[in-house]
Motif scaffolding. Structure first.
Motif, short mmCIF file in Angstrom:
data_model
loop_
_atom_site.label_atom_id
_atom_site.label_comp_id
_atom_site.label_asym_id
_atom_site.label_seq_id
_atom_site.Cartn_x
_atom_site.Cartn_y
_atom_site.Cartn_z
N SER A 58 2.09 -7.01 5.58
CA SER A 58 0.94 -7.16 6.49
C SER A 58 1.40 -7.23 7.94
CB SER A 58 0.16 -8.43 6.15
OG SER A 58 -0.23 -8.45 4.81
N HIS A 74 3.65 0.67 -3.35
CA HIS A 74 3.72 1.06 -4.77
C HIS A 74 4.54 2.33 -4.96
CE1 HIS A 74 0.81 -1.95 -6.15
NE2 HIS A 74 0.25 -1.78 -4.97
N ASP A 87 1.75 3.24 3.84
CA ASP A 87 2.09 2.03 3.10
C ASP A 87 2.75 2.47 1.79
OD1 ASP A 87 2.17 -0.22 1.47
OD2 ASP A 87 0.28 -1.04 2.23
N TYR A 109 8.75 -7.11 -3.13
CA TYR A 109 8.67 -7.89 -4.38
C TYR A 109 8.09 -7.13 -5.56
CZ TYR A 109 4.10 -8.60 -2.14
OH TYR A 109 2.91 -8.41 -1.49
N LYS A 110 7.66 -5.88 -5.34
CA LYS A 110 7.06 -5.12 -6.45
C LYS A 110 8.17 -4.35 -7.17
CE LYS A 110 2.73 -4.49 -3.91
NZ LYS A 110 1.84 -5.29 -4.72
N ASP A 132 -4.47 -4.20 4.31
CA ASP A 132 -4.26 -3.10 5.25
C ASP A 132 -5.48 -2.92 6.15
OD1 ASP A 132 -2.45 -2.90 3.03
OD2 ASP A 132 -1.90 -0.90 3.68
C1 LIG Z 1 -0.73 -1.46 -0.90
C2 LIG Z 1 -0.38 -2.87 -0.57
N1 LIG Z 1 -0.10 -3.22 0.70
C3 LIG Z 1 0.21 -4.50 1.03
C4 LIG Z 1 0.27 -5.49 0.08
C5 LIG Z 1 0.57 -6.92 0.38
O1 LIG Z 1 1.18 -7.17 1.55
P1 LIG Z 1 1.85 -8.60 1.84
O2 LIG Z 1 3.20 -8.57 1.20
O3 LIG Z 1 1.86 -8.69 3.30
O4 LIG Z 1 1.04 -9.66 1.18
C6 LIG Z 1 0.01 -5.16 -1.26
C7 LIG Z 1 0.08 -6.22 -2.28
O5 LIG Z 1 -0.19 -6.08 -3.43
C8 LIG Z 1 -0.33 -3.84 -1.58
O6 LIG Z 1 -0.61 -3.49 -2.85
#
Ligand SMILES: Cc1ncc(COP(=O)(O)O)c(C=O)c1O
Length: 408
Positions: A97, A196, A193, A218-219, A127
Motif C-alpha cells: 500500500s 499475485h 501491482d 508474504y504471498k 489499491d
Molecule cells: C492485489 C493486492 N494488492 C495489495 C495487497 C495488500 O497490500 P498490503 O501488503 O499493503 O496490505 C493485497 C493483499 O492481499 C493484494 O491482493
C-alpha cells in the motif's frame, strides 16, 4: 479421471522434491499460499543466526558487518529476476500500500500537467483507497472503471494507469505488454501491482517496458506474515521521479546528516526509513527458495493444478451451487481459483475444519490458491473430494461456521 491419474502426474512432476523446502503441518491441504505463503525451512537457521549472532552478539556492527544496510537492494535484486527486471530496478521497502502511494505520487511528478489516474473497479480495495487518498491530496482525478472500459479511458490528460496484473479475486491476467503499450501510446505511465504475480506466474517488466510496479512479500514469495513489500522503478525514470516520502534512507548520503533532502540518484531514493531487517531476512529465504527452481516450471505446474481443480469441481461438485469466477482458460489466469457460493463464508470454514485451507472474499467468493512448490495433483483431487462431501452433507450449515472472524 481417477485419483491414480493425479498420482501419475505427480510422479512426473519436476518440482515434486521442492515440498521438502517448506514446513507444512500434517493432515492439511494448504490452498492459501496466495494469501500467506508457508514458511521455508531455511528461515529457521537464518533467523537463529540473525537473532543469536548478528543481533545478539554483533549488535549494531551488523549494519556494516552483516550487510544489513544493503539488504533492501540485495533482496530487491533477487526479486528482480522473478519479474523480468534489472537488479538495480527493484528494492524491498514498506508495504505494498505504501509503495503504491509513493510510486503513484511519483508518476504524477513525472507527468506534470496531466492530473488523471485510471484504475479498474473491483481492483484490490487497498489499491483504490490509496489512489483515492493521493488524488484528493494532489488535486488529481481518479477514474475507477469496469475492466472493459479501462483502456478507452486513457487520454491526453492521463498521468497514470494503475492495474493489478493478476486479479486478486478472479485471477484474470492483464496482457502486460499490450496494456503498457496502450498507456504509453497516450503518453501515460503504467504502474502494475504484482502481488499475485511474483513467485507465481512471473512477468517480464522490462520486456513490456513497464514504468513502475509494486508487490507483496508474504504471498507467493513466502516472506512471512506482514513481510516487507517490493517496488520497481524502470531505470529510465530513476533520478527524475520524485518521492512524497523523502526519508533519510532515500537520501543520497544518509549518514552525512545534511540539513536538507537530496535524493539518491538510483532506486534507493524509494527507501524512506530504517529497513526492517528481521522481515527482510525471512523474505530473502522465500525468494531464494523460488530462485532454486525455474519460474517456467512453477507457472506450468501451477496452471496444471488450477486446470485440474476447475475440471474436478465442475464435474464432481456439479449441482451444489458453485459458479466459477474468472476465466476457465488457465493461460489467462494466475494461480488461484475462485468459486462463488451463496454460503461461501460458511463453506470455507467447514473446509478449514476438515483440513482444506482456502479463504473467503466478500461477498460470496471461496478462493483457493495452487502453489506449485509444495502442492501435488493428488492433493487437488483430495481437496475436491472433501469439498464434495461438505457440500453433499451440507456440513457448512452448522452454526459454528457462520460466525465471521476478523480475518476472512
Ligand atoms: C492485489 C493486492 N494488492 C495489495 C495487497 C495488500 O497490500 P498490503 O501488503 O499493503 O496490505 C493485497 C493483499 O492481499 C493484494 O491482493
Amino acid at each position: 479421471m481417477i485419483r491414480a491419474d493425479a498420482e501419475a502426474l505427480d510422479r512426473d512432476d519436476p518440482l515434486r522434491r521442492s515440498r521438502e523446502l517448506f514446513e507444512l503441518p500434517k493432515g492439511v491441504i494448504y490452498l492459501d499460499g496466495n494469501s500467506l505463503g508457508p514458511i521455508p525451512r531455511s528461515v529457521y537457521p537464518t533467523m537463529e543466526d540473525l537473532l543469536l549472532r548478528q543481533w545478539g552478539q554483533d549488535l549494531i556492527t551488523s549494519w556494516n558487518k552483516a550487510g544489513w544496510i544493503e539488504a533492501p537492494q540485495r533482496v530487491g535484486g533477487k526479486i528482480a529476476r522473478l519479474i523480468g527486471a534489472r537488479a538495480t530496478e527493484v528494492v524491498v521497502a514498506d508495504s505494498t500500500s505504501v509503495n503504491l502511494y509513493k510510486l503513484a505520487a511519483g508518476a504524477l511528478s513525472l507527468r506534470p500537467g496531466r492530473r488523471k489516474i485510471v484504475t479498474e473497479a473491483g481492483n484490490f480495495h487497498t489499491d483504490v483507497y490509496v489512489l483515492e487518498g493521493l488524488a484528493r491530496l494532489a488535486g488529481a482525478t481518479l477514474e475507477v472503471l469496469p475492466r472493459a472500459e479501462v483502456l478507452g479511458a486513457i487520454g491526453d490528460d492521463t498521468a497514470l494507469v494503475m492495474l493489478t496484473h493478476v486479479h486478486y479475486a478472479t485471477a484474470e491476467v492483464w496482457d502486460m505488454a499490450a496494456v503498457t503499450a496502450a498507456a504509453h501510446d497516450r503518453g501515460a505511465l503504467m504502474l502494475w501491482d504484482l502481488s499475485h504475480t511474483a513467485g507465481a506466474v512471473g512477468c517480464d517488466l522490462n520486456g513490456a517496458r513497464a514504468d513502475l510496479a509494486v508487490g507483496c512479500g508474504y504471498k507467493h514469495l513466502n516472506g512471512g506474515p506482514g513481510a516487507p513489500a517490493f517496488l520497481y522503478v524502470a531505470e529510465r525514470h530513476q533520478g527524475a521521479i520524485a518521492t512524497p516520502l523523502s526519508g533519510w534512507m532515500g537520501h543520497a548520503a544518509p549518514f552525512a546528516f545534511e540539513p536538507r533532502y537530496s535524493p539518491a540518484p538510483d532506486i534507493r531514493a524509494q527507501l524512506c526509513g530504517t529497513p526492517p531487517i528481521l522481515g527482510i531476512a525471512a523474505l530473502e529465504c522465500g525468494v531464494d527458495t523460488h530462485l532454486s527452481v525455474t519460474p517456467q516450471a512453477v507457472a506450468a505446474k501451477g496452471r496444471s493444478l488450477c486446470d485440474l481443480f476447475i475440471r474436478l469441481v465442475e464435474d464432481r461438485c456439479a449441482g451444489y451451487g458453485l459458479t466459477l469466477v474468472g476465466p476457465r482458460d488457465v493461460a489467462r489466469r494466475g494461480l488461484h481459483v475462485s468459486f462463488a457460493h451463496a454460503d461461501g463464508y460458511a463453506l470455507v470454514q467447514a473446509l478449514i475444519a476438515r483440513g482444506v485451507i482456502g479463504d473467503f472474499r466478500d461477498p460470496d467468493i471461496c478462493r483457493f490458491g495452487f502453489t506449485p512448490l509444495y502442492l501435488g495433483h493428488a492433493e487437488v483431487w483430495d481437496a475436491v473430494e472433501i469439498l464434495r462431501e461438505v457440500l453433499a452433507s451440507r456440513a457448512f450449515e452448522r452454526p459454528e461456521f457462520r460466525t465471521r472472524a476478523a480475518v476472512t
